[in-house]
Design a protein around this motif. Sequence first.
Motif, PDB file in Angstrom:
ATOM      1  N   ARG A 217      61.031 -24.181   7.695  1.00 24.58           N
ATOM      2  CA  ARG A 217      60.301 -23.403   8.701  1.00 24.58           C
ATOM      3  C   ARG A 217      60.767 -23.754  10.115  1.00 24.58           C
ATOM      4  O   ARG A 217      60.967 -24.918  10.444  1.00 24.58           O
ATOM      5  CB  ARG A 217      58.801 -23.661   8.554  1.00 24.58           C
ATOM      6  CG  ARG A 217      57.950 -22.737   9.422  1.00 24.58           C
ATOM      7  CD  ARG A 217      56.487 -22.817   9.041  1.00 24.58           C
ATOM      8  NE  ARG A 217      55.650 -22.089   9.986  1.00 24.58           N
ATOM      9  CZ  ARG A 217      55.471 -20.770   9.978  1.00 24.58           C
ATOM     10  NH1 ARG A 217      56.087 -20.031   9.083  1.00 24.58           N
ATOM     11  NH2 ARG A 217      54.705 -20.195  10.873  1.00 24.58           N
ATOM     12  N   LYS A 223      51.877 -24.914   9.190  1.00 28.49           N
ATOM     13  CA  LYS A 223      52.573 -24.532   7.946  1.00 28.49           C
ATOM     14  C   LYS A 223      53.800 -25.423   7.725  1.00 28.49           C
ATOM     15  O   LYS A 223      54.113 -25.811   6.605  1.00 28.49           O
ATOM     16  CB  LYS A 223      52.984 -23.062   7.993  1.00 28.49           C
ATOM     17  CG  LYS A 223      51.817 -22.077   7.953  1.00 28.49           C
ATOM     18  CD  LYS A 223      52.323 -20.652   7.776  1.00 28.49           C
ATOM     19  CE  LYS A 223      51.171 -19.653   7.710  1.00 28.49           C
ATOM     20  NZ  LYS A 223      50.754 -19.189   9.043  1.00 28.49           N
ATOM     21  N   ALA A 224      54.509 -25.726   8.814  1.00 28.53           N
ATOM     22  CA  ALA A 224      55.671 -26.626   8.710  1.00 28.53           C
ATOM     23  C   ALA A 224      55.226 -28.016   8.271  1.00 28.53           C
ATOM     24  O   ALA A 224      55.907 -28.684   7.482  1.00 28.53           O
ATOM     25  CB  ALA A 224      56.398 -26.697  10.050  1.00 28.53           C
ATOM     26  N   GLU A 227      54.771 -28.106   4.588  1.00 24.95           N
ATOM     27  CA  GLU A 227      56.084 -28.096   3.933  1.00 24.95           C
ATOM     28  C   GLU A 227      56.741 -29.484   3.988  1.00 24.95           C
ATOM     29  O   GLU A 227      57.261 -29.988   2.983  1.00 24.95           O
ATOM     30  CB  GLU A 227      56.995 -27.058   4.612  1.00 24.95           C
ATOM     31  CG  GLU A 227      58.319 -26.857   3.915  1.00 24.95           C
ATOM     32  CD  GLU A 227      59.278 -25.954   4.705  1.00 24.95           C
ATOM     33  OE1 GLU A 227      60.500 -26.104   4.515  1.00 24.95           O
ATOM     34  OE2 GLU A 227      58.810 -25.114   5.504  1.00 24.95           O
TER      35      GLU A 227
END
Length: 256
Positions: A217, A223-224, A227
Amino acid sequence: MKLKKAELQTFLDEKVELYNNPKFIDSDPIQVPHQFTKKEDVEIAGFLSATIAWGNRKSIINNAKRMMQLLDETPYDFIMNHHASDLEKLSPFVHRTFNGYDFIQFVKSLKHIYQNHGGLEAVFSNYAEANSLQTSIHQLKKHFFEGEHLARTQKHISDPLKNSSAKRINMFLRWMVRNDNRGVDFGIWQSLSPSQLSCPLDVHSGNVARKLGLLKRKQNDGKALVELDEALRKLDLSDPVKYDFALFGLGVFEGF
């Protein structure tokens, strides 16, 4: 730079060895809470230092030390026992967009956390999930601003549930929870486990993680963070955030 998993793990483990030692403290804001021994002083000094940890590292350290001076080098005692008149001397403080009004609000909010919610550790523990403290950060922010407060100050505590990577609070949590007897992190919060931590994701750690294939990402957002967490847990499920030393060290000290 695409390494096989075993090669990547060996490479990163070597970098953890290199940077996870007391020499690291000299150039890092973690040196400020290291001035204290009382649990509450360590956690408050750590929380305030982490809160202003953006921008020039030297300036972060100097301003975090200045905060401690303004709190009479007894942060917990000052927060719990200050009078309104004691807060006036905090008003000239400024670090980037964090100013004296924010500092005063943080003192009042921290008093509220210790008086009404059992302290910082209790808040994080009460809302902890099996492998994440991101909901705990969200709840801390809610409790922190329960009383009358300045709206402008809310921006100084990130909310992972609004897709923030919450880099500074995740760094603070690493300091409080990890204890590998290396003399850097404190490990004074025994109600939580290093397996629940998330990597402090910033420009440096994000760029290095992408170059190593740990992160796809582009943005350094919530969200990163999820991950990167998943990738680091594949390398070490019990202590994924030790790799913060490797990613950060490679980025800042080696220009990787």
